[in-house]
Design an enzyme around this catalytic site. Structure first.
Site, PDB file in Angstrom:
ATOM      1  N   TYR A   1      26.217  59.153  39.782  1.00  0.00           N
ATOM      2  CA  TYR A   1      26.455  59.433  41.194  1.00  0.00           C
ATOM      3  C   TYR A   1      26.019  60.850  41.576  1.00  0.00           C
ATOM      4  CZ  TYR A   1      29.146  55.321  42.648  1.00  0.00           C
ATOM      5  OH  TYR A   1      29.544  54.061  43.005  1.00  0.00           O
TER       6      TYR A   1
ATOM      7  N   LYS B   1      27.777  51.950  27.566  1.00  0.00           N
ATOM      8  CA  LYS B   1      26.713  51.188  26.915  1.00  0.00           C
ATOM      9  C   LYS B   1      26.058  52.091  25.871  1.00  0.00           C
ATOM     10  CE  LYS B   1      24.045  48.094  28.739  1.00  0.00           C
ATOM     11  NZ  LYS B   1      24.258  46.858  27.919  1.00  0.00           N
TER      12      LYS B   1
ATOM     13  N   ASP C   1      33.029  51.626  39.162  1.00  0.00           N
ATOM     14  CA  ASP C   1      32.866  51.093  40.519  1.00  0.00           C
ATOM     15  C   ASP C   1      32.712  49.576  40.457  1.00  0.00           C
ATOM     16  OD1 ASP C   1      32.479  51.227  43.317  1.00  0.00           O
ATOM     17  OD2 ASP C   1      30.314  51.129  43.027  1.00  0.00           O
TER      18      ASP C   1
ATOM     19  N   ASP D   1      35.755  46.437  41.392  1.00  0.00           N
ATOM     20  CA  ASP D   1      35.576  45.368  42.388  1.00  0.00           C
ATOM     21  C   ASP D   1      35.778  44.007  41.725  1.00  0.00           C
ATOM     22  OD1 ASP D   1      34.875  47.166  44.454  1.00  0.00           O
ATOM     23  OD2 ASP D   1      33.369  45.779  45.241  1.00  0.00           O
TER      24      ASP D   1
HETATM   25  C1  IPM Z   1      34.201  52.944  46.137  1.00  0.00           C
HETATM   26  C2  IPM Z   1      32.966  52.873  46.992  1.00  0.00           C
HETATM   27  C3  IPM Z   1      32.238  54.205  46.957  1.00  0.00           C
HETATM   28  C4  IPM Z   1      31.676  54.384  45.570  1.00  0.00           C
HETATM   29  C5  IPM Z   1      31.141  54.442  47.997  1.00  0.00           C
HETATM   30  C6  IPM Z   1      31.566  54.125  49.373  1.00  0.00           C
HETATM   31  C7  IPM Z   1      30.675  55.877  47.912  1.00  0.00           C
HETATM   32  O1  IPM Z   1      32.167  51.806  46.620  1.00  0.00           O
HETATM   33  O2  IPM Z   1      35.031  53.838  46.366  1.00  0.00           O
HETATM   34  O3  IPM Z   1      34.385  52.100  45.263  1.00  0.00           O
HETATM   35  O4  IPM Z   1      30.609  53.879  45.244  1.00  0.00           O
HETATM   36  O5  IPM Z   1      32.351  55.070  44.778  1.00  0.00           O
HETATM   37 MN    MN Z   2      33.104  50.502  45.139  1.00  0.00          MN
END
Ligand code: IPM
Ligand code: MN
Ligand code: NAD
Length: 368
Positions: free
Chosen positions: A142, A192, A249, A253
């Site tokens: 990032y 990884k 990230d 999700d």
């Molecule tokens: C999260 C989001 C963020 C990330 C974005 C909006 C910068 O997806 O907080 O999970 O990628 O970290």
């Molecule tokens: Mn995210």
């Protein structure tokens, strides 16, 4: 003693809608529990860009550094997609994380009993699930340099760099081990190491920290792709997962869907302790601004409400009050109340964002 201070940044899309419900819960704590906060509110993301030409004004950044905790809704939206990268809404959030040095992002995924049938996975796979993903939040791909889109000959080349220092790995590993000690005492580290040098170093440093300081905690390692598979196959094998910024990230999700909906997952982003002993902290739902449902009263406010519960626990040492909020959420789900994202074939009582907030407040009243 002054009241603890909170900076609220509702942001874009459904951010203001879900945060409005949290504001009511904050007010409830002042009125019914004598726990008052000094609350200020400001802009972040697209709305800040619209007003100031930047997704995070310097004054807002400075305020975030001063307060005891920041609560954020969500940022982003399709109307900002064509903006220059440097002023995209998401940059506002990334600046907060980086400048506050919020390196440990705690993303718990708990499956409430009432939703065990609702997950896209089988009930026995998710029922009773309680895992914690610790995502490194201030480094990795990032933020690594070089980055950008450059031109070489006739071609454009997109570049991002995965970069981790030993100390960055060690400090997030410590956060994971500390959390594990308060839970089931197990950490699984994911990278990884089979293809990335940064993954090799990650595995080495996590192992060193473990041997030197946390040998009482059970440590395992897994390649992150296999980890994704194991998370859907049998997620209850995990207690704490520690991983880098990008894998964290994705995996969080994925973990959201084990709980039923992205609208359920809270998070705490923690940094080093401030002078008052509290960690630098920002609390936000894992979900985004959900442009597809924004402005329709459909958003599930639970992720944001549970993020406030995490603030009570991690910033204000009010674990019992955090549990009160979590139990209130559990109660309304058990009562069958469902925002649209939680509405499955088994039905339930449909409620709007505000309707869900009303129900949580009623459950909080009933807890007294
Ligand atoms: C999260 C989001 C963020 C990330 C974005 C909006 C910068 O997806 O907080 O999970 O990628 O970290
Ligand atoms: Mn995210
Ligand atoms: P998203 O999380 O906004 O939405 C994904 C899906 O989940 C959508 O169908 C949405 O309706 C649903 N959803 C999300 N939260 C919900 C809730 N509380 N209640 C009900 N349904 C919910 O992800 P996306 O669509 O990939 O991204 C949209 C925008 O949000 C982008 O600009 C992205 O960069 C941004 N984003 C911001 C954050 C953040 O602010 N922390 C996190 C992720 C994405």
């Amino acid at each position: 003693m002054p009241n603890p201070s909170l900076l609220i940044l509702p942001g874009d899309g459904i951010g203001p809608e879900v945060m409005a419900e949290v504001r009511r819960i904050i007010d409830w704590f002042g009125a019914k529990r004598g726990i008052a906060f000094d609350v200020s509110e400001d802009l972040v993301g697209g709305c800040a860009y619209d007003k100031h030409g930047t997704p995070l004004h310097d004054d807002t950044m400075a305020r975030a550094q001063e307060v005891d905790a920041v609560l954020l809704g969500a940022v982003g939206g399709p109307q900002y997609d064509s903006l220059d990268f440097s002023v995209k809404p998401e940059r506002g959030l990334l600046r907060l994380r980086k400048e506050m040095d919020l390196y440990a992002n705690l993303r718990p995924a708990q499956c409430f009993d009432a939703l065990a049938d609702f997950s896209s996975l089988k009930k026995n796979v998710v029922a009773g699930l309680d895992i914690m993903i610790v995502r490194e939040l201030t480094s990795g791909i990032y933020f690594g340099e070089p980055r950008g889109i450059i031109r070489e000959g006739n071609e454009r080349i997109g570049i991002n760099t995965q970069r981790y220092t030993e100390s960055e790995i060690a400090r997030v590993a410590r956060s994971a081990f500390e959390l594990a000690r308060k839970r089931s005492n197990r950490v699984c580290s994911m990278e990884k190491a089979n293809v990335m040098e940064s993954g090799v170093l990650w595995r080495e440093v996590v192992t060193e920290v473990h041997q030197a300081e946390y040998s009482d905690v059970e440590l395992s390692h897994m390649y992150a792709d296999a980890g994704a598979m194991q998370l859907t196959r049998w997620p209850k094998q995990f207690d704490v997962i520690v991983t880098d910024n990008l894998f964290g990230d994705l995996l969080s999700d994925l973990a959201a869907m084990l709980t039923g909906s992205l609208g359920m997952l809270p998070s705490a982003s923690l940094g080093a302790p401030m002078a008052n002993g509290r960690p630098k902290a920002l609390y936000e739902p894992v979900h985004g601004s959900a442009p597809d449902i924004a402005g329709q009263g459909k958003a599930n406010p639970i992720a944001c409400i549970l993020s406030f519960a995490m603030a009570l626990r991690y910033s204000f040492d009010l674990g019992d009050e955090a549990a009160r909020v979590e139990k209130a959420v559990e109660q309304v789900l058990a009562d069958g109340l469902r925002t649209a994202d939680l509405m499955g074939p088994e039905g339930g009582t449909p409620v709007s964002t505000t309707g869900m907030g009303d129900a949580v407040l009623a459950a909080l009243d009933a807890s007294l």
